[in-house]
Design a protein around this motif. Structure first.
Motif, mmCIF file in Angstrom:
data_model
loop_
_atom_site.group_PDB
_atom_site.id
_atom_site.type_symbol
_atom_site.label_atom_id
_atom_site.label_comp_id
_atom_site.label_asym_id
_atom_site.label_seq_id
_atom_site.Cartn_x
_atom_site.Cartn_y
_atom_site.Cartn_z
ATOM 1 N N MET A 174 11.701 -2.153 -24.144
ATOM 2 C CA MET A 174 10.546 -1.257 -24.122
ATOM 3 C C MET A 174 10.741 -0.094 -23.156
ATOM 4 S SD MET A 174 7.397 -3.972 -24.503
ATOM 5 C CE MET A 174 6.184 -2.682 -24.806
ATOM 6 N N GLY A 175 11.869 -0.085 -22.438
ATOM 7 C CA GLY A 175 12.240 1.064 -21.624
ATOM 8 C C GLY A 175 11.506 1.218 -20.316
ATOM 9 N N ARG A 176 10.821 0.187 -19.880
ATOM 10 C CA ARG A 176 10.079 0.288 -18.614
ATOM 11 C C ARG A 176 9.867 -1.092 -18.025
ATOM 12 N NH1 ARG A 176 4.951 -1.652 -19.084
ATOM 13 N NH2 ARG A 176 4.034 -1.782 -21.170
ATOM 14 N N ALA A 177 9.499 -1.094 -16.741
ATOM 15 C CA ALA A 177 9.106 -2.350 -16.093
ATOM 16 C C ALA A 177 7.712 -2.743 -16.547
ATOM 17 C CB ALA A 177 9.132 -2.183 -14.577
ATOM 18 N N GLY A 178 7.436 -4.038 -16.501
ATOM 19 C CA GLY A 178 6.098 -4.509 -16.800
ATOM 20 C C GLY A 178 5.210 -4.432 -15.576
ATOM 21 N N GLN A 179 3.908 -4.524 -15.806
ATOM 22 C CA GLN A 179 2.932 -4.525 -14.719
ATOM 23 C C GLN A 179 2.296 -5.911 -14.607
ATOM 24 O OE1 GLN A 179 2.145 -2.138 -12.507
ATOM 25 N NE2 GLN A 179 3.624 -0.676 -13.351
ATOM 26 N N PRO A 180 1.878 -6.299 -13.404
ATOM 27 C CA PRO A 180 1.286 -7.628 -13.236
ATOM 28 C C PRO A 180 0.173 -7.944 -14.222
ATOM 29 C CG PRO A 180 1.707 -6.668 -11.088
ATOM 30 C CD PRO A 180 2.022 -5.590 -12.098
ATOM 31 N N PHE B 80 0.791 -1.207 0.000
ATOM 32 C CA PHE B 80 0.000 0.000 0.000
ATOM 33 C C PHE B 80 0.837 1.277 0.000
ATOM 34 C CE2 PHE B 80 -2.650 -3.370 1.637
ATOM 35 C CZ PHE B 80 -3.775 -3.224 0.850
ATOM 36 N N SER B 81 2.110 1.173 0.350
ATOM 37 C CA SER B 81 2.975 2.346 0.316
ATOM 38 C C SER B 81 3.711 2.491 -1.006
ATOM 39 C CB SER B 81 3.999 2.270 1.468
ATOM 40 O OG SER B 81 4.843 1.141 1.303
ATOM 41 N N MET B 82 3.516 1.549 -1.936
ATOM 42 C CA MET B 82 4.216 1.617 -3.220
ATOM 43 C C MET B 82 3.699 2.786 -4.046
ATOM 44 S SD MET B 82 4.477 -2.405 -4.304
ATOM 45 C CE MET B 82 5.453 -2.076 -5.779
ATOM 46 N N ASN B 83 4.609 3.451 -4.734
ATOM 47 C CA ASN B 83 4.254 4.608 -5.546
ATOM 48 C C ASN B 83 4.898 4.500 -6.922
ATOM 49 O OD1 ASN B 83 3.446 7.136 -6.443
ATOM 50 N ND2 ASN B 83 5.184 8.190 -5.499
ATOM 51 N N PRO B 84 4.078 4.214 -7.943
ATOM 52 C CA PRO B 84 2.636 3.938 -7.911
ATOM 53 C C PRO B 84 2.375 2.500 -7.518
ATOM 54 C CG PRO B 84 3.438 3.745 -10.140
ATOM 55 C CD PRO B 84 4.627 4.192 -9.312
ATOM 56 N N ARG B 85 1.124 2.227 -7.169
ATOM 57 C CA ARG B 85 0.757 0.846 -6.869
ATOM 58 C C ARG B 85 0.771 0.031 -8.162
ATOM 59 N NH1 ARG B 85 -4.283 -0.366 -3.310
ATOM 60 N NH2 ARG B 85 -3.157 -2.340 -3.197
ATOM 61 N N PRO B 86 1.066 -1.262 -8.071
ATOM 62 C CA PRO B 86 1.053 -2.114 -9.259
ATOM 63 C C PRO B 86 -0.328 -2.129 -9.918
ATOM 64 C CG PRO B 86 2.157 -3.215 -7.444
ATOM 65 C CD PRO B 86 1.512 -1.993 -6.866
ATOM 66 N N VAL B 87 -0.340 -2.338 -11.222
ATOM 67 C CA VAL B 87 -1.585 -2.394 -11.980
ATOM 68 C C VAL B 87 -1.982 -3.861 -12.142
ATOM 69 C CG1 VAL B 87 -2.739 -1.805 -14.144
ATOM 70 C CG2 VAL B 87 -0.947 -0.296 -13.221
ATOM 71 N N TYR B 88 -3.162 -4.207 -11.652
ATOM 72 C CA TYR B 88 -3.607 -5.593 -11.664
ATOM 73 C C TYR B 88 -4.697 -5.898 -12.685
ATOM 74 C CZ TYR B 88 -0.994 -5.961 -7.355
ATOM 75 O OH TYR B 88 0.023 -5.943 -6.429
ATOM 76 N N GLU B 89 -5.418 -4.895 -13.107
ATOM 77 C CA GLU B 89 -6.445 -5.104 -14.113
ATOM 78 C C GLU B 89 -6.642 -3.814 -14.897
ATOM 79 O OE1 GLU B 89 -10.405 -5.806 -12.611
ATOM 80 O OE2 GLU B 89 -9.954 -4.805 -10.715
ATOM 81 N N HIS B 90 -7.146 -3.975 -16.134
ATOM 82 C CA HIS B 90 -7.361 -2.821 -16.988
ATOM 83 C C HIS B 90 -8.491 -3.137 -17.947
ATOM 84 C CE1 HIS B 90 -6.651 0.516 -19.737
ATOM 85 N NE2 HIS B 90 -5.840 1.035 -18.831
ATOM 86 N N GLU B 91 -9.358 -2.163 -18.137
ATOM 87 C CA GLU B 91 -10.548 -2.397 -18.955
ATOM 88 C C GLU B 91 -10.231 -2.649 -20.424
ATOM 89 O OE1 GLU B 91 -12.456 1.827 -19.825
ATOM 90 O OE2 GLU B 91 -11.835 1.647 -17.721
ATOM 91 N N ALA B 92 -9.008 -2.370 -20.857
ATOM 92 C CA ALA B 92 -8.644 -2.638 -22.247
ATOM 93 C C ALA B 92 -8.590 -4.134 -22.543
ATOM 94 C CB ALA B 92 -7.304 -1.993 -22.576
ATOM 95 N N TYR B 93 -8.389 -4.941 -21.498
ATOM 96 C CA TYR B 93 -8.339 -6.386 -21.695
ATOM 97 C C TYR B 93 -9.754 -6.953 -21.666
ATOM 98 C CZ TYR B 93 -3.316 -6.080 -21.048
ATOM 99 O OH TYR B 93 -1.997 -5.765 -21.199
ATOM 100 N N LYS B 94 -10.146 -7.591 -22.738
ATOM 101 C CA LYS B 94 -11.493 -8.140 -22.867
ATOM 102 C C LYS B 94 -11.475 -9.627 -22.511
ATOM 103 C CE LYS B 94 -12.794 -4.147 -24.383
ATOM 104 N NZ LYS B 94 -13.530 -3.233 -23.476
ATOM 105 N N HIS B 95 -12.294 -9.988 -21.535
ATOM 106 C CA HIS B 95 -12.316 -11.360 -21.055
ATOM 107 C C HIS B 95 -13.579 -12.065 -21.524
ATOM 108 C CE1 HIS B 95 -8.903 -10.679 -18.307
ATOM 109 N NE2 HIS B 95 -9.417 -9.470 -18.180
ATOM 110 N N GLY B 96 -13.488 -13.363 -21.705
ATOM 111 C CA GLY B 96 -14.628 -14.176 -22.092
ATOM 112 C C GLY B 96 -14.938 -15.185 -21.011
ATOM 113 N N ASN B 97 -15.233 -16.414 -21.398
ATOM 114 C CA ASN B 97 -15.543 -17.463 -20.433
ATOM 115 C C ASN B 97 -14.635 -18.672 -20.659
ATOM 116 O OD1 ASN B 97 -17.882 -16.210 -19.099
ATOM 117 N ND2 ASN B 97 -18.837 -16.389 -21.116
ATOM 118 N N ARG B 98 -13.362 -18.410 -20.895
ATOM 119 C CA ARG B 98 -12.449 -19.490 -21.255
ATOM 120 C C ARG B 98 -12.143 -20.451 -20.112
ATOM 121 N NH1 ARG B 98 -7.675 -16.340 -24.235
ATOM 122 N NH2 ARG B 98 -8.346 -14.694 -22.806
#
Length: 290
Positions: free
Chosen positions: A251-257, A25-43
């Protein structure tokens, strides 16, 4: 808002090195765990997954993605109760069940009892994600103590043996095991000698178990993350290293979860029905020999 465009952080301010690796909770910025750009189905509809180290970091992102794909999730974690409760809330937000199990996966009896608890409460096991891991940077092998070496392999390797042995009797054709390895298994790391070695062992374990379980049609694969922004990074490295973390990737940056999660979904789904013994490399463009 353009949901097809994702902007992730390219650098991180210097921040206090947490004494509690699981508390983010003190991480700046907090890790990104989900994003609406990813479209999920029922796999993964109707499936049940166990995720070790699922309270935060990559494990949490996978838990959320699996829930969105229709799976119930059992999260195994050490002591990070606050993180685990947040993960549970995020899974249940998707309308899926989430079972939290706290303990030390380096203990085989805990692994066995956890699998029994999942069967009793969620009814079955279709997916095992061996994701939990620890690392302790040292300036050279002379600083890696016997106790550190043992602990690293107990958590990163022995636990994977224990969990795999425990779940196999409950798995059937089409089920899958996914191990989290690391780019360090291929490229090495001068400060993470024992950790890199443990992840190399998991690559070989993945390939061997894929052969061992092929006749049962249980698939065994792995994901090899590169530099991913998780609580383990802030807990392990100096402020200077954290501030430039991931900048050496193409890509010049760290990845997000959240950027790892689709690989775990793919490997657990029927989309990967002809893949076993393979490793998916999600590392921002670092070339490795597989």
């Amino acid at each position: 808002m353009d949901t097809n465009k994702i902007n992730f952080p390219t650098s991180f301010p210097k921040q206090h090195q947490s004494e509690k690796p699981g508390v983010e909770f003190s991480m700046n910025p907090r890790p990104v765990y989900e994003h609406e750009a990813y479209k999920h189905g029922n796999r993964l509809e109707g499936k049940v997954a166990i995720i070790t180290g699922g309270d935060s970091g990559i494990g949490r992102a996978v838990a959320i993605a699996y829930a969105k794909e229709g799976a119930d999730v059992a999260v195994m974690y050490y002591k990070e109760h606050q993180d685990a409760e947040e993960t549970k809330n995020l899974v249940e937000k998707q309308g899926r069940r989430c079972l939290l199990i706290s303990g030390d996966i380096a203990n085989e009896e805990f692994c066995k009892s956890s699998v029994k608890e999942v069967i009793n409460k969620l009814g079955k096991i279709n997916i095992l994600v061996n994701n939990a891991g620890e690392h302790y940077p040292q300036s050279g092998i002379e600083n890696v103590t016997k106790d550190q070496l043992i602990r690293t392999f107990e958590v990163n390797v022995f636990s994977v043996f224990y969990m795999t042995k425990a779940v196999i009797p409950h798995m059937t054709e089409g089920d899958s095991i996914i191990n989290t390895v690391s780019i360090t298994a291929y490229a090495g790391n001068e400060e993470l000698i024992d950790y890199s070695s443990s992840k190399g062992a998991l690559v070989t374990f993945t390939r061997s178990m894929a052969l061992s379980l092929a006749t049962k049609k249980i698939r065994v694969n792995a994901v090899a993350p590169g530099s991913i922004w998780t609580p383990l990074i802030v807990a392990s490295f100096s402020e200077n290293k954290v501030s430039t973390f991931g900048s050496d990737a193409a890509m010049g940056r760290a990845g997000q979860p959240v950027e790892l999660a689709p690989s775990y979904v793919f490997l657990a789904s029927n989309d990967a029905s002809y893949m076993t013994g393979e490793v998916l490399h999600v590392n921002g463009g670092k070339m490795v020999t597989t």
